[in-house]
Write a protein that holds these residues in place. Structure first.
Motif, PDB file in Angstrom:
ATOM      1  N   ALA B 187       0.867  -1.188   0.000  1.00 13.23           N
ATOM      2  CA  ALA B 187       0.000   0.000   0.000  1.00 13.23           C
ATOM      3  C   ALA B 187       0.897   1.229   0.000  1.00 13.23           C
ATOM      4  O   ALA B 187       1.594   1.495   0.970  1.00 13.23           O
ATOM      5  N   VAL B 188       0.871   2.002  -1.094  1.00  8.59           N
ATOM      6  CA  VAL B 188       1.838   3.093  -1.234  1.00  8.59           C
ATOM      7  C   VAL B 188       1.674   4.162  -0.141  1.00  8.59           C
ATOM      8  O   VAL B 188       2.630   4.554   0.507  1.00  8.59           O
ATOM      9  N   HIS B 189       0.455   4.609   0.041  1.00  3.19           N
ATOM     10  CA  HIS B 189       0.186   5.678   1.010  1.00  3.19           C
ATOM     11  C   HIS B 189      -0.827   5.212   2.048  1.00  3.19           C
ATOM     12  O   HIS B 189      -2.020   5.536   1.932  1.00  3.19           O
ATOM     13  N   PRO B 190      -0.419   4.481   3.054  1.00  7.25           N
ATOM     14  CA  PRO B 190      -1.388   4.003   4.049  1.00  7.25           C
ATOM     15  C   PRO B 190      -2.090   5.177   4.739  1.00  7.25           C
ATOM     16  O   PRO B 190      -1.512   6.256   4.898  1.00  7.25           O
ATOM     17  N   ARG B 191      -3.341   4.932   5.132  1.00  8.45           N
ATOM     18  CA  ARG B 191      -4.104   5.951   5.852  1.00  8.45           C
ATOM     19  C   ARG B 191      -4.003   5.663   7.349  1.00  8.45           C
ATOM     20  O   ARG B 191      -4.360   4.584   7.814  1.00  8.45           O
ATOM     21  N   VAL B 192      -3.515   6.645   8.084  1.00  9.87           N
ATOM     22  CA  VAL B 192      -3.270   6.488   9.520  1.00  9.87           C
ATOM     23  C   VAL B 192      -4.366   7.201  10.302  1.00  9.87           C
ATOM     24  O   VAL B 192      -4.712   8.340   9.998  1.00  9.87           O
ATOM     25  N   GLY B 193      -4.940   6.531  11.294  1.00  8.94           N
ATOM     26  CA  GLY B 193      -5.912   7.148  12.199  1.00  8.94           C
ATOM     27  C   GLY B 193      -5.454   7.000  13.636  1.00  8.94           C
ATOM     28  O   GLY B 193      -4.770   6.034  13.983  1.00  8.94           O
ATOM     29  N   LEU B 194      -5.809   7.978  14.462  1.00  7.83           N
ATOM     30  CA  LEU B 194      -5.423   7.964  15.875  1.00  7.83           C
ATOM     31  C   LEU B 194      -6.666   7.620  16.696  1.00  7.83           C
ATOM     32  O   LEU B 194      -7.697   8.296  16.600  1.00  7.83           O
ATOM     33  N   LEU B 195      -6.574   6.544  17.479  1.00 15.14           N
ATOM     34  CA  LEU B 195      -7.746   6.052  18.216  1.00 15.14           C
ATOM     35  C   LEU B 195      -8.121   7.018  19.343  1.00 15.14           C
ATOM     36  O   LEU B 195      -7.270   7.432  20.133  1.00 15.14           O
ATOM     37  N   ALA B 212      -1.955  14.166  17.627  1.00 24.18           N
ATOM     38  CA  ALA B 212      -2.639  14.390  16.346  1.00 24.18           C
ATOM     39  C   ALA B 212      -1.915  15.467  15.548  1.00 24.18           C
ATOM     40  O   ALA B 212      -1.736  15.343  14.326  1.00 24.18           O
ATOM     41  N   ARG B 213      -1.451  16.502  16.233  1.00 23.49           N
ATOM     42  CA  ARG B 213      -0.706  17.570  15.540  1.00 23.49           C
ATOM     43  C   ARG B 213       0.606  17.031  14.973  1.00 23.49           C
ATOM     44  O   ARG B 213       0.973  17.297  13.830  1.00 23.49           O
ATOM     45  N   LEU B 214       1.336  16.284  15.814  1.00 26.54           N
ATOM     46  CA  LEU B 214       2.633  15.757  15.379  1.00 26.54           C
ATOM     47  C   LEU B 214       2.478  14.790  14.202  1.00 26.54           C
ATOM     48  O   LEU B 214       3.248  14.827  13.245  1.00 26.54           O
ATOM     49  N   ILE B 215       1.464  13.921  14.294  1.00 24.92           N
ATOM     50  CA  ILE B 215       1.274  12.919  13.231  1.00 24.92           C
ATOM     51  C   ILE B 215       0.855  13.602  11.924  1.00 24.92           C
ATOM     52  O   ILE B 215       1.305  13.222  10.846  1.00 24.92           O
ATOM     53  N   TYR B 224       2.440   8.810   4.593  1.00 27.57           N
ATOM     54  CA  TYR B 224       1.105   8.300   4.895  1.00 27.57           C
ATOM     55  C   TYR B 224       0.109   9.442   4.791  1.00 27.57           C
ATOM     56  O   TYR B 224       0.509  10.609   4.713  1.00 27.57           O
ATOM     57  N   GLU B 225      -1.163   9.106   4.794  1.00 24.46           N
ATOM     58  CA  GLU B 225      -2.214  10.118   4.866  1.00 24.46           C
ATOM     59  C   GLU B 225      -2.799  10.053   6.267  1.00 24.46           C
ATOM     60  O   GLU B 225      -3.133   8.967   6.749  1.00 24.46           O
ATOM     61  N   PHE B 226      -2.909  11.185   6.948  1.00 27.39           N
ATOM     62  CA  PHE B 226      -3.478  11.179   8.302  1.00 27.39           C
ATOM     63  C   PHE B 226      -4.970  11.483   8.206  1.00 27.39           C
ATOM     64  O   PHE B 226      -5.356  12.559   7.768  1.00 27.39           O
ATOM     65  N   VAL B 227      -5.799  10.525   8.624  1.00 25.40           N
ATOM     66  CA  VAL B 227      -7.251  10.728   8.528  1.00 25.40           C
ATOM     67  C   VAL B 227      -7.850  11.265   9.826  1.00 25.40           C
ATOM     68  O   VAL B 227      -9.066  11.393   9.938  1.00 25.40           O
ATOM     69  N   GLY B 228      -7.009  11.577  10.814  1.00 25.91           N
ATOM     70  CA  GLY B 228      -7.515  12.160  12.059  1.00 25.91           C
ATOM     71  C   GLY B 228      -7.918  11.106  13.072  1.00 25.91           C
ATOM     72  O   GLY B 228      -7.442   9.968  13.039  1.00 25.91           O
ATOM     73  N   PHE B 229      -8.803  11.504  13.983  1.00 25.25           N
ATOM     74  CA  PHE B 229      -9.239  10.579  15.027  1.00 25.25           C
ATOM     75  C   PHE B 229     -10.157   9.503  14.455  1.00 25.25           C
ATOM     76  O   PHE B 229     -10.982   9.780  13.580  1.00 25.25           O
ATOM     77  N   VAL B 230     -10.006   8.300  14.960  1.00 25.54           N
ATOM     78  CA  VAL B 230     -10.947   7.222  14.655  1.00 25.54           C
ATOM     79  C   VAL B 230     -11.429   6.633  15.979  1.00 25.54           C
ATOM     80  O   VAL B 230     -10.802   6.831  17.025  1.00 25.54           O
ATOM     81  N   VAL B 240      -9.606   3.473   7.081  1.00 25.95           N
ATOM     82  CA  VAL B 240      -8.304   3.636   7.715  1.00 25.95           C
ATOM     83  C   VAL B 240      -7.533   2.323   7.550  1.00 25.95           C
ATOM     84  O   VAL B 240      -8.141   1.250   7.470  1.00 25.95           O
ATOM     85  N   ASP B 241      -6.197   2.427   7.432  1.00 26.43           N
ATOM     86  CA  ASP B 241      -5.380   1.212   7.322  1.00 26.43           C
ATOM     87  C   ASP B 241      -4.606   0.934   8.608  1.00 26.43           C
ATOM     88  O   ASP B 241      -4.424  -0.208   8.995  1.00 26.43           O
TER      89      ASP B 241
END
Lengths: 384, 384
Positions: B187-195, B212-215, B224-230, B240-241
């Protein structure tokens, strides 16, 4: 069904009155009034104060014969939306159905309140209007979880009132959760477990190890059995009735359980629709699948209970239909009849006093003997 | 298959060698050797160092034709039990198969290690023998989670290496988890979420808001792509991946998912066995039910990966059978071939440097601009 000032109770004293916020849920007042009607048709001792837009509610109530003479409407035109922030509602929410429903409970017009609305706003309004029980630092939200246990459900708290909990809050959750479970299910000695990442004594965070000591010490006062640490896979198990954790972990666990159940249901559905043969299998297996769904249906375990306030507030799921609302109402009714609030308050206050004394004496005495049991709760005669 | 001193690689350089602790699992060396045989029969580029009791392993390997000339046994008679505490193993564990398996990885005899043993002991031995990657404060354990996502699995970390995580550790987890997911699934650009307990910005604990700011700032460096809180129910979702959380919450969520899936499976089985008609339904639905089981089978998603060490260690589930072990070996092989460790280390070091600089400058400059991207990872030519 005319409007009456707060303070007057329009029903016979033999009735248990539930104060219902009719406006907050995803399916609107139809689902809420429908839920009241289901409950009224099954339970002749229940009556309702319905809060919301009077003209809308009058029309809906008129359609339900089960609600004749069982409903009193209190006009409150404002609606709390799912997007409203708690602070906004506390400042500008006095005309809302949620505010009105909680206020009627505070004023003694009802014995419990039910709302499908925004959880954060409902907790904020409940804290402001009802105030915390003496000795309680933070209220908690307890959920019901389908389980292998003797009652079909376990309870877990806190599932979202507060994102942190120190050892004393976790002790309070054990006392409140066991009182709740005992009165909701008639379980004399609920088994309390503390959620951790392992069951060995050395595992977990410092406040959890300290909480384990406090919860063990208070077992006699709280009239529960402490089974020690439990793990995530124990939440639906038959080994524990009440799972104690902080509101961050509890909220994540609750939603993880929902997400997993949904994934399994989705995959099963896809698989059953894949071929004609599979469809045939699905047709034959329909009844067992329906029974499984019923057994695990979140609507039938509907009702997060706010514990630690001067009054019983049941938070129904936002997406509850009439069946779900009726289930939340039944829970509110059971708890209202049990009168468990007073005894719970007594126990928390006794344990908190003992804990404070121990902290004061800590330099002289590092012992960890059992916390003193107050006379009023150790005579074994009360069930609450 | 004779014993050789550590340091010599007995296989052709074209082979990828996996160092396997053969003794730790619930089903003993039979399941582990069986798993190696399954992998060897499917993959001609794989070879094994097997650590454990030589006489036992020799007999098991001799039964598997797929393993002829693909296995080298390193005699290590001690076994780490599930009850052993990490500290005990670190002091007295040098003769164990676990210690030997990790040491062979450290010495360059293998490109990845696999063990079914005690997680705490394996992490302790791995930390001691492999040491942390430069810049990493704490390693993490990443799990795979059956999902609606494009790869059938999401990953979550940390699920138990550490019970706490500050904002910088959560940032490292985002970098490590996305590197892992990219290389495990292409997966080239995984989507990252913060629980978190809600997706709104104001929700959650202070360190999570800061994380969340740092990520978000490190998304370019981390590719990666940061999708925010999950939330918990998003863990198996297609949105989200990579789910980032502390090891306490992650461990509880993982086990809650397991417990929920087991409860559903148990209830379904009971319902299908309740009557003759139900049994018939179960018979017809057997194939779709089996496919569901396969799709959600934890054995097929077997493998917790230790991230943040100088070497790739895959923790297989203690109760893994040969299929499960083979799945963990496949994951170890994929990661060993990708060479993602070096690039991951580079990114963590770059982000940590930028973060330190920013902290030093904090009094002058309260800005939160993007963290500097190191030249070597911003050219877009590498996949790792």
């Amino acid at each position: 069904m005319s409007d009456a000032p707060h303070g007057r109770i329009p029903f016979d004293a033999s009735m248990t009155t539930i104060s219902v916020d009719a406006m907050g849920g995803d399916y609107g007042p139809e689902a809420v009034v429908g839920g009241c009607a289901i409950s009224a048709s099954r339970n002749s001792d229940i009556a309702f104060l319905l809060h919301g837009d009077e003209s809308v509610l009058k029309a809906l109530v008129a359609r339900e014969s089960a609600l004749a003479d069982r409903v009193h409407i209190i006009h409150s035109p404002g609606v709390v939306s799912m997007e409203d922030k708690p602070a906004q509602i506390m400042r500008r929410g006095r005309d809302t159905s949620m505010w009105s429903a909680v206020t009627a409970l505070r004023d003694g017009q009802a014995q419990a309140a039910v709302s499908c609305g925004n959880t954060g706003a409902l907790m904020a309004v409940s804290m402001l209007r009802l105030r915390k029980l003496p000795g309680v630092h933070r209220p908690a939200i307890a959920c019901l979880w389908p389980s292998h246990g003797p009652y079909g459900y376990n309870t877990m708290l806190d599932v979202g009132a507060d994102v942190r909990a120190d050892e004393e809050s976790l002790l309070h959750y054990a006392l409140m959760g066991s009182a709740y479970f005992r009165n909701a299910f008639g379980a004399v000695h609920p088994r309390v477990g503390l959620l951790n990442v392992g069951t060995e004594e050395h595992k977990g965070r410092a406040e959890i190890k300290e909480a384990a000591r406090l919860i063990a010490d208070a077992a006699e006062v709280g009239r529960y059995e402490f089974v020690g640490f439990v793990e995530g896979n124990d939440i639906p198990s038959a080994h524990v009735d009440v799972i104690v954790t902080d509101g961050f972990t509890g909220n994540v666990a609750l939603k993880t359980g929902e997400g997993t159940a949904k994934l399994m249901g989705d995959v099963l559905r896809t698989e059953l629709e894949r071929s004609l043969f599979s469809k045939l299998g699905g047709l034959f297996a329909m009844r067992p699948l329906k029974r499984m769904k019923k057994r695990l249906d979140p609507r039938l375990a509907n009702g997060g209970v706010f514990l630690g306030l001067n009054g019983t507030v049941v938070k129904s799921h936002g997406s509850a239909d009439a069946t779900g609302v009726s289930s939340a109402i039944k829970l509110a009714f059971t708890l209202a009849q049990s009168g468990f609030q007073d005894r719970m308050a007594e126990r928390i206050s006794a344990v908190s006093d003992a804990l404070q004394e121990r902290l004061l004496k800590a330099t002289d005495d590092a012992g960890t003997g059992p916390l003193a049991a107050p006379r009023s709760t150790s005579d074994g005669t009360d069930q609450a």
